[in-house]
Design an enzyme around this catalytic site. Structure first.
Site, short mmCIF file in Angstrom:
data_model
loop_
_atom_site.label_atom_id
_atom_site.label_comp_id
_atom_site.label_asym_id
_atom_site.label_seq_id
_atom_site.Cartn_x
_atom_site.Cartn_y
_atom_site.Cartn_z
N HIS A 83 12.04 83.66 35.09
CA HIS A 83 12.24 85.11 35.17
C HIS A 83 13.05 85.51 36.39
O HIS A 83 13.58 86.61 36.45
CB HIS A 83 10.91 85.88 35.03
N ASP A 219 7.53 78.72 33.29
CA ASP A 219 8.40 79.71 33.92
C ASP A 219 9.27 79.11 35.04
O ASP A 219 9.06 79.38 36.22
CB ASP A 219 7.53 80.86 34.47
N SER A 645 7.46 84.97 43.52
CA SER A 645 7.88 84.28 42.32
C SER A 645 8.87 83.19 42.69
O SER A 645 9.80 83.44 43.46
CB SER A 645 8.55 85.24 41.35
#
Ligand code: ARG
Ligand code: GLU
Length: 725
Positions: A83, A219, A645
């Protein structure tokens, strides 16, 4: 001795003796090293951050200013989330070569794809410059003068501090203005896309699973840093070569189990851990409900269209995900704040704070602080609500309103800075519009507009609304705008803005969509913004003082970490499950079996690629399995937030064991109040990443450039992958 200790114990408020924490890497030695080692860490603080020798920090760059990434090979191979690399992956995709859908794997260096404008930034050195920055502020006669002195001091520290020609100095503010740190940084500008799994792996579970445990998402994506021949940062050139890092992370094949030590190293964006109770109440009772409610109506309308139209589905996927992400987070945050009684706890802390203030005779300095905060937040509330409603409606969720608002700012450019600036801005804006209108559907936007404006009119305090929207029929208003405004397509906007600045502005003002935006925006600028800004400044000054008080009055060993501010931090904890509610116990590790359990053929969130199903059926996991099963995600007690992230998850010895990408729903209030019983971060298991690269994608050349290690089985036979029949 004993007496003194009892005295401290009595008067030190237990207050912010909370767990969690995002720590400054250059200060670990005094603050955290002992605790980290007691949790199982085998490294020293110097192994994590050092200026003179290579250390972990040299492998952890800020990824394009938002996410975090880590170097995992001597050839500058960079790992981050799917992402985080999403827009780069998207930008290289076409209908024929849809890398979002099918994944992308560069076969060799030549096939790696450049991303103009993209950067990664390494931190070379962190220095406390508080004294220099605050020099001369004691005598400032006003807050304004104080700020001016600070700005001047900052600039002179930046200018006078040593750095190499290709490096930059910058200063960040900590503890709400009570501490300043200088960062010497190095920014690389030639970053190429190396690999990405298909979204059915990298975004598996999409919005339904977002912010949730149990999770089963791969991810991750891979990039590479390129440098010039001298291994220095350089603009993109085909002559650039893979960067040789000062340090890269070996990848562990040994995985994790409950209670293992974990360290997450990255760039958390923003937290608000030291808000007074009154501010938390305002978030829970006023601000979150408003922004959740507004986003809910927008999402609901988009969803109706996306479900029945594939074209719209594609056009709105990314917009929908963006709106849904924080919508869902705020719901979890509010629930968590209520469940943990964060307000009650903060109130108790404030009482203890006041007792300490009295006991230490500091009433003159801090005596009225908390009542001042109460008062300021009470006065702020309506303006804060209005500010949030306006930004959600006019800047974020309705495209016509957002574009109209940008045009309103364009008109202001003409008034403030003249025709040339207007034309420059207009050209840029048209460029943006050209891209964004490709994915625009006027029918969808019209429905969203109608419902959002109704919500806005219902919830906005009346004195902040132009032309009292409440009484108007929203359907008529909406139909009129979408039937007659030029803001519903790129071609008509382009036409509207034709000619010289005055013609363009005149045409704009005759457009019903634009006029609507302008009317509300003007009202907002007049009646909300000035007071909103003043109150924000007043609150900032009070928060700074409160922070100073907390630092001064807390016991020496209290865990007072600075709020996240986008700078490099260390957070640590252990692999741990949790109890989300009564009688339910979550395990800390998820497996590929769970991917297959969730599999819904053809579904846009839960489809699984056939190749992955085959690998699962054959149990073809190579050296990456754990007792015959393929681990996918795990959770831990590391205190993280947005910006973390892509952060590396590092074991006791400095090896990569995972990749941070999310938090659990029940614990998302950790941005305001961290509760060790339910706040968990979610990570991809490093072995799942290796398995996807190796077995799913067959990109073994990437595995070959990494250093795979077995830290838990020193001395044991290193290669134990069983050959399949
Ligand atoms: N919740 C994660 C983070 O804030 C992942 C967001 C991306 N995924 C998504 N389904 N929207 O930001
Ligand atoms: N997904 C978040 C990010 O983009 C991390 C999750 C969180 O907020 O903790 O940084």
């Amino acid at each position: 001795m004993k007496l003194i200790r009892i005295f401290i114990f009595l008067f030190a408020f237990p207050v912010f003796a909370q767990e969690g924490g995002m720590w400054i890497p250059s200060l670990l030695e005094g603050m955290n090293e002992d605790e980290m080692q007691s949790l199982g860490m085998k490294m020293s603080a110097e192994d994590i951050y050092s200026v003179n020798q290579s250390s972990l920090k040299d492998a952890v760059p800020h990824f394009n200013g938002g996410c975090t990434s880590e170097v995992i090979s001597p050839k500058g191979l960079l790992l981050t989330n799917h992402h985080c690399g999403y827009s780069q992956i998207q930008s290289h995709s076409t209908v024929e070569n849809d890398y979002l859908k099918d994944g992308f794997w560069a076969k060799n260096l030549e096939a790696e794809l450049p991303n103009p404008g993209m950067t990664v930034t390494f931190i070379k050195e962190i220095t406390d410059v508080t004294e220099q920055v605050l020099k001369g502020t004691e005598n400032a006669s006003s807050e304004e003068e104080r700020q001016q002195i600070i700005e001047k001091n900052k600039q002179s520290v930046i200018d006078s501090s040593p750095k190499e020609a290709w490096q930059t100095n910058r200063i960040s503010t900590f503890y709400e203005g009570n501490q300043f740190m200088l960062f010497r940084v190095e920014t690389f500008k030639d970053i190429r896309l190396v690999g990405a799994p298909p979204s059915s792996i990298g975004k598996f579970g999409s919005d339904t699973d977002n912010w949730m445990w149990p999770r089963h998402t791969g991810d991750f994506s891979l990039f590479r840093i390129y440098a010039d021949k001298n291994n220095k940062p350089a603009e993109y050139s085909k002559d650039n070569v893979p960067y040789k890092p000062k340090h890269f992370l070996p990848v562990s094949l040994d995985g994790v189990e409950q209670n293992d030590f974990t360290l997450v190293f990255g760039f958390p964006g923003t937290t608000d851990e030291y808000l007074p109770a009154v501010a938390v109440e305002q978030i829970v009772n006023t601000i979150n409900p408003a922004r959740i409610g507004l986003r809910e109506v927008a999402l609901k309308e988009q969803d109706v269209f996306m479900r029945k139209d594939q074209q719209i589905k594609i056009q709105y996927a990314s917009k929908y995900a963006r709106i849904a992400n924080y919508y869902k987070k705020w719901i979890g945050e509010s629930q968590g704040l209520k469940k943990t009684d964060a307000v009650g706890i903060k109130k108790a802390q404030e009482k203890a704070f006041m007792n300490t203030v009295k006991a230490k005779g500091l009433s003159k300095e801090y005596g009225s602080l908390l009542s001042d905060l109460d008062k300021a937040y009470a006065e702020y509330e309506d303006y804060n609500l209005a500010y949030n409603l306006f930004s959600e409606a006019f800047i974020r969720n309705v495209e016509l309103l957002r574009n109209g608002f940008q045009l309103y700012q364009l008109e202001q450019v003409l008034q403030a800075r003249g025709e040339q600036s207007f034309n420059d801005r207009k050209a840029n804006l048209l460029e943006d519009f050209k891209a964004s209108y490709k994915d625009y559907n006027a029918q969808v936007d019209e429905k969203v507009f109608e419902k959002v404006i109704a919500f806005y009119a219902e919830n906005m305090p009346e004195q902040f609304m132009a032309n009292n929207l409440k009484s108007q029929n929203k359907l008529t208003l909406t139909n009129n705008i979408y039937n007659n405004s030029a803001l519903t397509s790129y071609a008509s906007i382009e036409k509207l803005l034709e000619g010289n600045a005055n013609d363009a502005v005149k045409a704009l003002n005759e457009d019903p969509g634009y006029s609507f935006v302008k009317e509300q925006a003007q009202k907002f600028y007049e009646s909300v913004l000035p007071t909103y800004r003043n109150k924000s400044l007043e609150i900032d000054a009070l928060q700074k003082k409160y922070m100073k008080g907390i630092l001064e009055l807390s016991p020496e060993d209290a865990r007072i970490f600075p709020n996240a501010n986008g700078t490099l931090r260390v957070t640590y904890g252990q692999v741990k499950g949790y109890q989300p509610r009564d009688a339910v116990e979550y395990q800390p590790v998820s497996y590929l079996d769970g991917v297959i359990e969730k599999y819904v053929p053809g579904d846009y969130e839960f489809d699984v690629p056939q190749k992955l199903i085959d690998l699962y059926n054959q149990k073809d996991y190579g050296q990456y399995a754990e007792n015959g099963k393929m681990p996918v995600n795990f959770i831990g007690t590391n205190h993280t937030t947005g910006g973390n992230s892509g952060s590396p998850v590092i074991d006791a010895n400095g090896n990569l064991i995972g990749l941070n990408f999310d938090r659990v729903w029940e614990g998302t209030m950790s941005d305001i109040y961290y509760d060790p019983s339910i706040s968990r971060n979610i990570m991809v298991d490093a072995r799942y990443i290796l398995f996807i690269i190796d077995k799913y994608a067959g990109a073994t050349h990437l595995i070959d450039e990494m250093k795979l290690v077995h830290p838990k089985q020193k001395g044991k036979n290193k290669r134990k992958d069983k050959k399949k029949k």
